[in-house]
Design a protein around this motif. Structure first.
Motif, PDB file in Angstrom:
ATOM      1  N   SER A 113       0.828  -1.206   0.000  1.00  0.00           N
ATOM      2  CA  SER A 113       0.000   0.000   0.000  1.00  0.00           C
ATOM      3  C   SER A 113       0.864   1.259   0.000  1.00  0.00           C
ATOM      4  O   SER A 113       0.585   2.224  -0.713  1.00  0.00           O
ATOM      5  N   GLU A 117       0.999   4.122  -2.809  1.00  0.00           N
ATOM      6  CA  GLU A 117       0.720   5.514  -2.457  1.00  0.00           C
ATOM      7  C   GLU A 117       1.824   6.423  -3.012  1.00  0.00           C
ATOM      8  O   GLU A 117       1.551   7.499  -3.557  1.00  0.00           O
TER       9      GLU A 117
ATOM     10  N   GLU B  31      -6.896   1.247  -3.185  1.00  0.00           N
ATOM     11  CA  GLU B  31      -7.918   1.585  -2.182  1.00  0.00           C
ATOM     12  C   GLU B  31      -8.097   0.423  -1.190  1.00  0.00           C
ATOM     13  O   GLU B  31      -8.131   0.630   0.031  1.00  0.00           O
ATOM     14  N   LEU B  32      -8.178  -0.792  -1.713  1.00  0.00           N
ATOM     15  CA  LEU B  32      -8.360  -1.957  -0.837  1.00  0.00           C
ATOM     16  C   LEU B  32      -7.129  -2.167   0.039  1.00  0.00           C
ATOM     17  O   LEU B  32      -7.245  -2.395   1.255  1.00  0.00           O
ATOM     18  N   ALA B  34      -4.937   0.027   0.977  1.00  0.00           N
ATOM     19  CA  ALA B  34      -4.818   1.104   1.973  1.00  0.00           C
ATOM     20  C   ALA B  34      -5.721   0.809   3.164  1.00  0.00           C
ATOM     21  O   ALA B  34      -5.334   1.002   4.326  1.00  0.00           O
ATOM     22  N   GLU B  35      -6.918   0.323   2.886  1.00  0.00           N
ATOM     23  CA  GLU B  35      -7.839   0.010   3.982  1.00  0.00           C
ATOM     24  C   GLU B  35      -7.320  -1.174   4.803  1.00  0.00           C
ATOM     25  O   GLU B  35      -7.402  -1.169   6.035  1.00  0.00           O
ATOM     26  N   LEU B  36      -6.772  -2.159   4.131  1.00  0.00           N
ATOM     27  CA  LEU B  36      -6.210  -3.303   4.861  1.00  0.00           C
ATOM     28  C   LEU B  36      -4.999  -2.864   5.694  1.00  0.00           C
ATOM     29  O   LEU B  36      -4.791  -3.360   6.805  1.00  0.00           O
ATOM     30  N   ARG B  38      -4.596   0.115   7.020  1.00  0.00           N
ATOM     31  CA  ARG B  38      -5.137   0.848   8.180  1.00  0.00           C
ATOM     32  C   ARG B  38      -5.570  -0.135   9.273  1.00  0.00           C
ATOM     33  O   ARG B  38      -5.484   0.163  10.450  1.00  0.00           O
ATOM     34  N   ARG B  39      -5.999  -1.309   8.843  1.00  0.00           N
ATOM     35  CA  ARG B  39      -6.443  -2.318   9.824  1.00  0.00           C
ATOM     36  C   ARG B  39      -5.307  -3.261  10.217  1.00  0.00           C
ATOM     37  O   ARG B  39      -5.533  -4.296  10.838  1.00  0.00           O
ATOM     38  N   GLU B  69     -13.357 -10.175   6.931  1.00  0.00           N
ATOM     39  CA  GLU B  69     -13.361  -8.704   6.939  1.00  0.00           C
ATOM     40  C   GLU B  69     -12.795  -8.164   5.612  1.00  0.00           C
ATOM     41  O   GLU B  69     -13.361  -7.249   4.996  1.00  0.00           O
ATOM     42  N   LEU B  73     -14.695  -6.044   2.597  1.00  0.00           N
ATOM     43  CA  LEU B  73     -14.168  -4.787   2.031  1.00  0.00           C
ATOM     44  C   LEU B  73     -14.046  -4.895   0.509  1.00  0.00           C
ATOM     45  O   LEU B  73     -14.384  -3.963  -0.222  1.00  0.00           O
ATOM     46  N   ALA B  77     -15.906  -2.736  -2.362  1.00  0.00           N
ATOM     47  CA  ALA B  77     -15.135  -1.979  -3.365  1.00  0.00           C
ATOM     48  C   ALA B  77     -15.566  -2.394  -4.769  1.00  0.00           C
ATOM     49  O   ALA B  77     -15.716  -1.542  -5.659  1.00  0.00           O
TER      50      ALA B  77
END
Lengths: 159, 176
Positions: A113, A117, B31-32, B34-36, B38-39, B69, B73, B77
């Motif tokens: 990620s 980015e 996007e996916l 980045a969310e993973l 964050r978690r 989870e 997500l 998406a």
């Protein structure tokens, strides 16, 4: 046994952030039997084509295979694929490859990620990527490699 | 008859799940992921595969505890971007052997050995130094037996099974 890890490096330390030029991406498709036939197709090819990265994945009954290799290895590889019965999905594409070498990326969240980015900020999208064991590698159009490398160096450091 | 390929090591992961998308996911993957991130979700394998089309068929391996989870997500998406629904395959294992040495013969030999035994992996990818097969857990024992039989392995090799799992702390160093 379970080890609890905490990573908060900025930039993320790696053992290497390197770019390789003069490569080509070959994508093909066929049945599983055609992939299996690669083994016999390679027999007697001396030296065999040196392939930097291979992935093979099924999509229904058809397997897609992608191979990244130095341009001078292309004729040997194409002959091997043809003998195995694999068809090219499209013409081979010139690419540059940027790879980061671990520590073990699978044990650390957010590595891919973070790389994406960095690339997003310079509006460069990889043609393909893989994070496998200790390697994160990304394929780019050759002209985009310098920009991509510069962007990734903002997020990842190497010795 | 091809000579027996020589490898220096053979390892397998613990149980994982495999999340696979339809093609055209390249633009949605950041996007996916980045969310993973964050978690704090670890991803033992990530592939954005150049396939029939330009690119964009994604395969992710995940710990079982976070797979539902992540699947949720990914489905959301996909819905938001008008993409096909991703699928989750449970109980998979990564089998890794090395060194690769830029030798296409090694993955080819593995596929051929498995095929002779009637086994089909879910996918295959190489790192710079290793070949990784994604296999169903129910096929793990047979896969290891076949590779040990058909590949030349050094004496006294450590067992292939993973003995340690790395998990992420819920706190960062500053918080500790």
């Amino acid at each position: 046994m379970e080890t609890v890890a905490i990573y908060s490096e900025r930039p993320i330390k790696t053992y290497g952030l390197k770019v390789e030029h003069g490569l080509v991406l070959v994508t093909g498709q066929g049945r599983l039997a055609d992939l299996v036939a690669l083994q016999s197709s390679l027999a007697g090819v001396d030296p065999p084509p040196r392939v930097i990265h291979t992935s093979a994945w099924p999509e229904d009954d058809t397997w897609s295979i992608s191979l990244c290799l130095a341009h001078d290895q292309l004729p040997a590889l194409l002959a091997v694929l043809e003998r195995a019965g694999l068809e090219l999905s499209r013409e081979p594409v010139p690419v540059g490859l940027i790879h980061l070498q671990g520590p073990h990326f699978g044990d650390r969240y957010g590595i891919v990620s973070q790389a994406l980015e960095g690339l997003r900020q310079v509006a460069v999208a990889p043609l393909g990527l893989g994070a496998v064991v200790h390697s994160l590698f990304m394929l780019f159009e050759p002209a985009q490699c310098p920009t991509a490398l510069e962007a990734l160096a903002e997020y990842f450091s190497s010795p | 008859m091809n000579p027996q390929p020589t490898i220096a090591g053979l390892k397998c992961s613990h149980e994982l799940c495999l999340l696979e998308t339809t093609p055209d996911w390249a633009a949605t993957l950041p996007e996916l992921l980045a969310e993973l991130a964050r978690r704090r979700v670890n991803l033992p394998l990530v592939l954005d595969l150049p396939c029939k089309a330009a690119a964009g068929r994604v395969a992710l391996c995940l710990e079982p505890a976070v797979a539902e989870e992540a699947w949720d997500l990914a489905r959301r998406a996909a819905e938001a971007h008008g993409l096909g629904a991703p699928r989750l395959i449970r109980q998979v294992v990564l089998v890794q052997f090395f060194p690769l040495s830029q030798d296409l013969g090694l993955p080819a030999a593995a596929l051929a050995s498995l095929a002779r035994a009637g086994l089909t992996p879910l996918g295959l990818a190489t790192s710079l130094s290793a070949v990784v097969l994604v296999v169903r857990q129910e096929h793990l024992a047979a896969t290891l037996d076949i590779l040990a039989r058909d590949f030349d392995l050094p004496e006294g090799l450590s067992p292939p099974e993973a003995r340690m799992a790395v998990v992420q702390s819920s706190r960062t160093r500053e918080e500790v």
